[in-house]
Design an enzyme around this catalytic site. Structure first.
Site, PDB file in Angstrom:
ATOM      1  N   ARG A 251      29.071  51.688  19.988  1.00 36.13           N
ATOM      2  CA  ARG A 251      28.240  51.652  21.182  1.00 36.13           C
ATOM      3  C   ARG A 251      27.550  52.891  21.591  1.00 36.13           C
ATOM      4  NH1 ARG A 251      33.844  49.730  24.437  1.00 36.13           N
ATOM      5  NH2 ARG A 251      34.504  48.349  22.841  1.00 36.13           N
TER       6      ARG A 251
ATOM      7  N   ASP B 234      26.229  54.477  25.281  1.00 41.81           N
ATOM      8  CA  ASP B 234      26.348  54.298  26.849  1.00 41.81           C
ATOM      9  C   ASP B 234      25.044  54.018  27.432  1.00 41.81           C
ATOM     10  OD1 ASP B 234      28.867  55.169  26.585  1.00 41.81           O
ATOM     11  OD2 ASP B 234      28.649  57.094  27.265  1.00 41.81           O
TER      12      ASP B 234
ATOM     13  N   ARG C  27      28.644  64.068  24.713  1.00 41.52           N
ATOM     14  CA  ARG C  27      28.303  64.437  26.243  1.00 41.52           C
ATOM     15  C   ARG C  27      29.333  65.242  26.740  1.00 41.52           C
ATOM     16  NH1 ARG C  27      27.491  59.018  29.015  1.00 41.52           N
ATOM     17  NH2 ARG C  27      27.271  60.568  30.706  1.00 41.52           N
TER      18      ARG C  27
END
Lengths: 254, 254
Positions: free
Chosen positions: A50, A52, A197
Site C-alpha cells: 500500500r 498512504d 516517513r
C-alpha cells in the site's frame, strides 16, 4: 486464466492512498473500475504494497488474474484511455502463474524529496516537503548510514500497528543534494507502516537540531516509537520501483 | 509613494489566466487580494504581459505603487504566507520610479514542453502536451529557424485580435530533445495574443505531416491566420523570464 503484471505511475495527491477505503477514491479502486470496463470481469488487483494518501509512485507493481483474451501489452492503452491523468499504466505483461506482486518482491526503493530554498516552488508543492532553515547535512549523512543493514525497526512503525516481525534489511540509504533539493533514497527488503516517513522525520529532526545526534541509534535500541521523530508529510514520498527475481519495475520508467 | 517590482512563479492550471475576469479566479486578483491585506491599500498590479488560462510562469515580472513603508524585500514572505501554494513570489525589490513591467520589457522567453513517450506522464499532465507518433525533428529545426529575425506575425495572432503593429523580432527559436521530452524555447521583443501557441501548433502540424514543409513561410507571407496551424494547448506553455535593461527575472529562479 492468465496472470497479468502492471507497472503503474501515480500522483497520489488526490487519492486516499493505494488501498480502497470508504472515505474517498483510491488508486486501487480507480484501476479496478477501469479493469472491469476492459475485461467485463470483477478484477482484484494486488499491489507490491500500500501507499498512504498523498504518497506517489513512479513504478508501483500490481498483478491480477483474468479470463479475458486481450494480449497483455494492450492493457496500458486500454486502461489509460479510461483512467484519470494522474494514474498511468506504463507497462503490462504476462506474469508466471505463481507470481505475486507483494510476496515475491525482493526489494523496494523509495525517494523522499525536500526543497530547502527560501520560498517553496509552485510546481513542487505536491511532491516535496519545504524545509527552510539550517540543515546539518553531515548529520543527515550520519543518520542515513546508521540504519544500513538488518535492524528491528519497531520504533519506526506507526503507533497502533501490530506486527510480529518488525525486522527489515536496508540495502541502500543515502541523502543527495541537487541545488536547493535534498533527496533521501532508501532501498530495503520491505518496510513497516509509515517507516520511511518516520525515518525521514527523525533524520530531519536531528539535522534541524530538534533531536540529538544519536536519536536514530537510541530508537533502534529502545524500539520505542516515542524515541523516534515526527512522521514526515506524505507528499514528499514516492515509491520509485520494486525488484523481483528477473523483473525490475525501474526498467519501465521513461 | 514607492514602486515595487515582483518576480512571480505560478502554476496556471487552476486560474483563468493572469488577468482578472469574471469567469473564475485570476493570478492578478489572487496577488492583489494578498497585497491589500499586507498594505491595507487597493493595489493595481501591472505584469509584463498577460498569460492565458492554464499557461504557467517561472519568473513573471509585475510592479505596483504603494505608500506602505514595509521594506520591499519583506514582501515575498508576507505574500507567500497569504497566497495559495500554486502562486509564489520569488523576489521583491524597489524599482526606479519610472519603471513599467510591460512597457520597459526588452525581451521575453517562453518554453513549450512536449512529451513524446507512448503514455503521458502522471506528473507532467498539467505542464506538457502529449504527442504520440512520428515527429519529424528535422522539420521542427527548420521551422524554428524560419521564424528567426523580424517578421510580421499577423498570421500567428488569435483570430479576432485587433492590433495595428504586428511586427515582432525573434532573437532565439530552438527545439531541444531531452529523453522523451521536446522543448521549444523562444525569445522575442514581444508576442502577439496566442502567438507562441499558434507557432508551436503550426510547427507540430508540420512535424506530424498535417501541414506541408513551408507552411510557416507561407503564413508569414500571406499574413493569414488560416494558413497557420492549430493553437497548441495552454498547459505546455511557460513564461520563463522577462528581460529589462539592468534587470533579468531569470536571476531569481532557484
Amino acid at each position: 486464466m492468465k496472470k497479468v503484471r502492471l507497472v503503474i505511475e501515480y500522483d497520489g495527491t488526490n487519492y486516499v492512498g493505494w488501498q480502497t477505503q470508504n472515505n474517498g477514491v483510491s488508486i486501487q479502486q480507480s484501476l479496478e473500475t477501469a479493469l472491469k470496463k476492459v475485461t467485463k470481469e470483477d478484477i482484484s488487483l494486488h499491489a507490491s504494497g500500500r501507499t498512504d494518501s498523498g504518497v506517489h509512485a513512479l513504478a508501483q507493481v500490481a498483478h491480477f488474474c483474468t479470463e479475458a483474451r486481450m494480449p497483455a501489452q494492450k492493457y496500458p492503452f486500454a486502461l489509460n484511455a479510461l483512467l484519470p491523468g494522474d494514474i498511468r499504466v506504463r507497462y503490462a505483461g504476462d506474469a508466471p502463474q505463481n507470481f505475486h506482486a507483494r510476496f515475491d518482491a525482493t526489494s523496494k526503493r523509495y525517494r523522499y524529496a525536500v526543497y530547502c530554498g527560501a520560498h517553496m516552488h509552485a510546481f513542487l508543492r505536491h511532491t516535496a516537503l519545504h524545509v527552510h532553515g539550517a540543515i546539518d547535512e553531515a548529520a543527515l549523512e550520519q543518520t542515513a548510514a546508521a540504519i544500513m543493514g538488518r535492524h528491528d525497526f519497531r520504533a519506526f512503525m506507526a503507533a497502533g500497528s501490530t506486527l510480529a516481525d518488525t525486522t527489515r534489511e536496508i540495502f541502500f540509504s543515502k541523502w543527495t543534494r541537487a541545488g536547493h533539493m535534498l533527496y533521501y533514497d532508501i532501498e530495503g527488503s520491505g518496510f513497516l507502516y509509515n517507516m520511511v516517513r518516520i525515518l525521514v522525520g527523525t533524520m530531519l529532526d536531528i539535522a534541524c537540531g530538534t533531536l540529538p545526534i544519536g536519536a536514530i541509534e537510541r530508537a533502534l535500541h529502545t524500539k520505542l516509537r516515542a524515541c523516534a521523530g515526527v512522521t514526515a508529510p506524505a507528499r514528499g514520498l514516492t515509491l520509485m520501483h520494486v525488484h523481483y527475481s528477473g523483473f525490475n519495475s525501474e526498467d519501465f520508467v521513461e
